[in-house]
Every structure is written in C-alpha cells, then in structure tokens.
Design an enzyme around this catalytic site. Structure first.
Site, PDB file in Angstrom:
ATOM      1  N   GLY A  69       0.365  -8.290  -3.077  1.00  0.00           N
ATOM      2  CA  GLY A  69       1.812  -8.208  -2.955  1.00  0.00           C
ATOM      3  C   GLY A  69       2.195  -6.818  -2.464  1.00  0.00           C
ATOM      4  O   GLY A  69       1.550  -6.252  -1.602  1.00  0.00           O
ATOM      5  N   LYS A  70       3.234  -6.256  -3.064  1.00  0.00           N
ATOM      6  CA  LYS A  70       3.700  -4.931  -2.662  1.00  0.00           C
ATOM      7  C   LYS A  70       3.259  -3.856  -3.654  1.00  0.00           C
ATOM      8  O   LYS A  70       3.789  -2.750  -3.655  1.00  0.00           O
ATOM      9  CB  LYS A  70       5.228  -4.948  -2.553  1.00  0.00           C
ATOM     10  CG  LYS A  70       5.757  -5.818  -1.424  1.00  0.00           C
ATOM     11  CD  LYS A  70       5.486  -5.186  -0.073  1.00  0.00           C
ATOM     12  CE  LYS A  70       6.159  -5.979   1.029  1.00  0.00           C
ATOM     13  NZ  LYS A  70       6.001  -5.326   2.344  1.00  0.00           N
ATOM     14  N   ASP A  71       2.273  -4.185  -4.487  1.00  0.00           N
ATOM     15  CA  ASP A  71       1.835  -3.262  -5.524  1.00  0.00           C
ATOM     16  C   ASP A  71       1.339  -1.942  -4.950  1.00  0.00           C
ATOM     17  O   ASP A  71       1.608  -0.875  -5.505  1.00  0.00           O
ATOM     18  CB  ASP A  71       0.721  -3.898  -6.366  1.00  0.00           C
ATOM     19  CG  ASP A  71       1.128  -5.226  -6.953  1.00  0.00           C
ATOM     20  OD1 ASP A  71       1.516  -6.108  -6.171  1.00  0.00           O
ATOM     21  OD2 ASP A  71       1.050  -5.390  -8.175  1.00  0.00           O
ATOM     22  N   ALA A  81       4.289   0.207  -3.729  1.00  0.00           N
ATOM     23  CA  ALA A  81       5.060   0.659  -4.883  1.00  0.00           C
ATOM     24  C   ALA A  81       4.335   1.779  -5.620  1.00  0.00           C
ATOM     25  O   ALA A  81       4.920   2.815  -5.965  1.00  0.00           O
ATOM     26  CB  ALA A  81       5.323  -0.516  -5.831  1.00  0.00           C
TER      27      ALA A  81
END
Length: 298
Positions: free
Chosen positions: A8-10, A13
């Site tokens: 995902g966008k981990d 982030a």
C-alpha cells in the site's frame, strides 16, 4: 512473464514521517499530523503515526468509500470530510481537502505537520530506495516493463528512476483513470493537475494508458475467481493494462504494482454489481492475499 507486487502506501508514509523527525519538524509529544488523501496514504499514515504516539487528522473527500472512513477512525484518526470528488485535486483547481488541511495546519506550524504527499520528495525516495531495488533483485535484473497506477506520482517516479539507472531500456507505463471515474487512488490528469512531485520527474514515463471503470471492475472479479485475490479497483486497472501489453510482446518480464486490496470496497462493489453481498463476504474469507488481516471494516 507477468508479475505483480503488493504493497500500500506504508513505505511513503513511513519515509515522510521519519524524514520529518530527522529534520526536527515532527516532535513526539508535541506534533500532530494532518494530511489530505483519497484513502490509502491516510490509512498508512494513521497506522504508522498512531503506533509512534502521534495524533492524526485526515481530510478526505466525502465520496471515498464508507469502509475507508471507518478504517481511518478505527485506527485512531480524526476524520474531516469535504465535498470534493473522489480524489483531492491539486494545482490550480485545488479542492477543499487540500485547502482545509492547509488552512488548519498553516496557522499552527508548532503543532501541525502536513507531509503533503503531492510535493514531498520523501514520497519519491521511499520507492527509489526500497521498491526499485527490490524489484530489480527479485527479477534478477530481467524486468523489461514496469507499470503502476498514478496518483501522487511517488511510486512510479521513485521506482522507475532506480530501475532506469540499472537499465535505461526498461519501459515505464503510467496508468491513469478515465474521466469521472470510480477508481479510488487513481487520477485522470485532464480533470486534475499533475502533482508537483510527479511533474519534477515525469520524463521517466514512456507510455500512458487509461483504465476504464468497466475493465477495472471486470478484472477485480476475474482476479478473485481465477486467483483468489480480492483487490482494490486500482489493482484491477493495473492488471488489465499489464495483460494488454503482454499480449503484444514475447520474451518480456512485466512488473506491476497492486497498491490496494479489496477490504475497503464492499459498498462500491455491491453498488456496481461486481459482487453481491454474499459473494463479497465469501471472497473476504477465502482470498489468499488477506491471510494477515490487521483490521476489519464491519
């Protein structure tokens, strides 16, 4: 050979949070994080930031799925909804999500940190330093084509920049959504200006493809039926694009990014007749990509 990679966008982030800490902008016990998002980055930021004891406020378009909003609240975020379209717009046509986040954070720089994924180079470096090297290693340097959906542009520019430093002949394909789309996480760059982060390195893209709602939802259904993968609509967009390119090539290694699974999209999928309620619940239990579920959306 067609290969998909999940995340995902981990990464983005985490990189943005650690970069802000390193520069002294983000301080534990004092700072709160606020970010406009269409969902994925907000969930990643909230999960990581709350585990590091930061307070988080997320500004999100009201058209984003209800499941996404429930996940954000469940993870501890304060959620502000605006009347934007599916994704916050950037550039001259900036919508309310970005404007509201800036309005809240700008007067209180001592309290609020806005990572601003649309401009933050840490978003780029997350993929330049991790995703690109991982793909190169996992394909033994044999990758010929790299495809991913486009939102902020961090994934495609960071990954592609690294890969092209290894082999400048690798073809990079950017996937945008059709106009008036339902593909959460993707953008159409005729409706929304390209983020500054993307503009700075847009030259890495060789080819653009446009994914339709119909093709993307159909591929979501196929991936569940044939592979037991419950994916988000943007992942369906990437898969259909990969198959279209692969059909015209021989002896190629295509790698695509599946940036989202299907846990946030029950309401969307039932509304669009992708799955019935019963089919979705069955998919949720049997999908092999959800074996390590860390949150629920009931």
């Amino acid at each position: 050979m067609v290969q998909s990679i999940w995340f995902g966008k981990d990464r983005a982030a985490y990189w943005m949070i650690k970069d802000a800490e390193k520069r002294g902008i983000l301080k534990k016990g004092k700072s709160s994080i606020i970010e406009p998002t269409s969902g994925k980055t907000g969930i990643a930021l909230t999960g990581i930031a709350t585990s590091l004891a930061y307070k988080v406020e997320i500004v999100i378009p009201e058209k984003v799925s209800e499941e996404t909003k429930r996940i954000l609240r469940h993870l501890g975020a304060t959620v502000h909804e605006t009347s934007d379209d599916l994704c916050p717009r950037v550039g001259a046509g900036t919508d309310q999500s970005i404007a509201l986040a800036k309005a809240i954070s700008k007067p209180r720089p001592d309290v609020y940190y806005m990572p601003n994924q649309y401009e933050n180079d840490a978003n780029f470096f997350a993929h330049y330093e991790s995703t690109g090297p991982e793909i190169w290693k996992q394909t033994d340097g044999k990758i010929t084509h790299f495809l991913t959906g486009c939102g902020t542009g961090g994934t495609i520019t960071g990954t592609a920049t690294f890969l092209k430093e290894k082999n400048r002949d690798i073809e990079v394909v950017a996937i945008q959504a059709q106009k008036n789309h339902l593909l959460q996480g993707l953008r159409n760059f005729e409706e929304s200006s390209m983020p500054d982060l993307f503009k700075r390195r847009e030259s890495v893209v060789h080819k653009w493809m446009t994914a339709t709602n119909e093709d993307s939802f159909d591929m979501v259904k196929q991936l569940m039926a044939k592979e037991r993968l419950l994916v988000g609509p943007s992942s369906g967009s990437v898969m259909i694009s990969m198959l279209k390119i692969a059909a015209k090539l021989d002896n190629c290694v295509l790698v695509g990014i599946f940036a989202d699974d299907g846990r946030k999209f029950k309401s969307l999928y039932t509304q669009q007749n992708v799955f019935t309620n019963e089919e979705y619940e069955k998919a949720l239990k049997s999908a092999k990509n959800l074996s390590n579920v860390v949150y629920t959306v009931n």
